[in-house]
Design an enzyme around this catalytic site. Sequence first.
Site, PDB file in Angstrom:
ATOM      1  N   SER A 151       4.458   7.120   2.352  1.00 22.06           N
ATOM      2  CA  SER A 151       5.099   5.867   2.772  1.00 22.06           C
ATOM      3  C   SER A 151       4.548   4.699   1.970  1.00 22.06           C
ATOM      4  O   SER A 151       3.332   4.568   1.813  1.00 22.06           O
ATOM      5  CB  SER A 151       4.821   5.591   4.256  1.00 22.06           C
ATOM      6  OG  SER A 151       5.167   6.688   5.075  1.00 22.06           O
ATOM      7  N   ASP A 184      -2.770   0.887   8.147  1.00 20.92           N
ATOM      8  CA  ASP A 184      -1.581   1.658   7.744  1.00 20.92           C
ATOM      9  C   ASP A 184      -0.402   1.368   8.672  1.00 20.92           C
ATOM     10  O   ASP A 184       0.433   2.235   8.924  1.00 20.92           O
ATOM     11  CB  ASP A 184      -1.893   3.164   7.720  1.00 20.92           C
ATOM     12  CG  ASP A 184      -2.980   3.506   6.716  1.00 20.92           C
ATOM     13  OD1 ASP A 184      -3.010   2.888   5.642  1.00 20.92           O
ATOM     14  OD2 ASP A 184      -3.815   4.390   7.008  1.00 20.92           O
ATOM     15  N   HIS A 205       0.636   5.250   1.373  1.00 22.99           N
ATOM     16  CA  HIS A 205      -0.162   6.081   2.270  1.00 22.99           C
ATOM     17  C   HIS A 205       0.428   7.492   2.308  1.00 22.99           C
ATOM     18  O   HIS A 205       1.652   7.642   2.458  1.00 22.99           O
ATOM     19  CB  HIS A 205      -0.170   5.469   3.673  1.00 22.99           C
ATOM     20  CG  HIS A 205      -0.977   6.265   4.653  1.00 22.99           C
ATOM     21  ND1 HIS A 205      -2.362   6.265   4.644  1.00 22.99           N
ATOM     22  CD2 HIS A 205      -0.606   7.096   5.658  1.00 22.99           C
ATOM     23  CE1 HIS A 205      -2.801   7.057   5.608  1.00 22.99           C
ATOM     24  NE2 HIS A 205      -1.760   7.580   6.235  1.00 22.99           N
ATOM     25  N   ASN A 228       0.851  -1.183   0.000  1.00 22.48           N
ATOM     26  CA  ASN A 228       0.000   0.000   0.000  1.00 22.48           C
ATOM     27  C   ASN A 228       0.890   1.237   0.000  1.00 22.48           C
ATOM     28  O   ASN A 228       2.039   1.199   0.433  1.00 22.48           O
ATOM     29  CB  ASN A 228      -0.887  -0.004   1.255  1.00 22.48           C
ATOM     30  CG  ASN A 228      -1.835   1.191   1.298  1.00 22.48           C
ATOM     31  OD1 ASN A 228      -2.488   1.518   0.308  1.00 22.48           O
ATOM     32  ND2 ASN A 228      -1.911   1.856   2.434  1.00 22.48           N
TER      33      ASN A 228
END
Length: 212
Positions: free
Chosen positions: A136, A145, A109, A107
Amino acid sequence: MKKLVVLISGNGSNLQSILDACASGRINGSVAAVFSNKASAFGLTRAREANVPSHALAASDFADREAFDSQLMQEIDAYAPDLVVLAGYMRILSSAFVAHYHDRLVNIHPSLLPKYPGLHTHRQALENGDEEHGTSVHFVTDELDGGPIILQARVPVFAGDSEDEISARVQHQEHAIYPLVISWFVDGRLQMREGKAWLDGQLLPTQGYAHD
């Protein structure tokens, strides 16, 4: 050639950077499919224009998050991806989904994690008077997260900045670092082992890869 499946919810600018990196050879792989939880997401148009299969699933068609994710997993697995990439995907994932793609789910973020998990990160940076903000890339775990960080990019916050100005600055960095991290994974350099991120056989520090 390694296969990617990308999940989006909106505009898909990070998706575009990934598609471009695959096309130019900076990622030695291809986007096999794009999925969205919103049929109106412009990222689906980006996928179609790149001749990549695109799919939309509506949460309203399912009894709960687990049922939605179960169907999503089934459809993703039809493409047998080596890596599942969250690129502005705005649904919280079920534990079953995270476990199913353990070690191959990443992911991006828009904050310098662990600062500002969740939403409205640029607003929080402004309200708190931060002089530095950023983005990030991390492996995904059950913690929102909160998975191990692979790479961060920092941007300055200037007096008088708006959320939109900060967002544009952060996105510019996202479009550079996300394809880079994906290329590391595709080339076999990046792994998650025992809940930690490793690059070239070296354990990455808490804040991810540190470059000069």
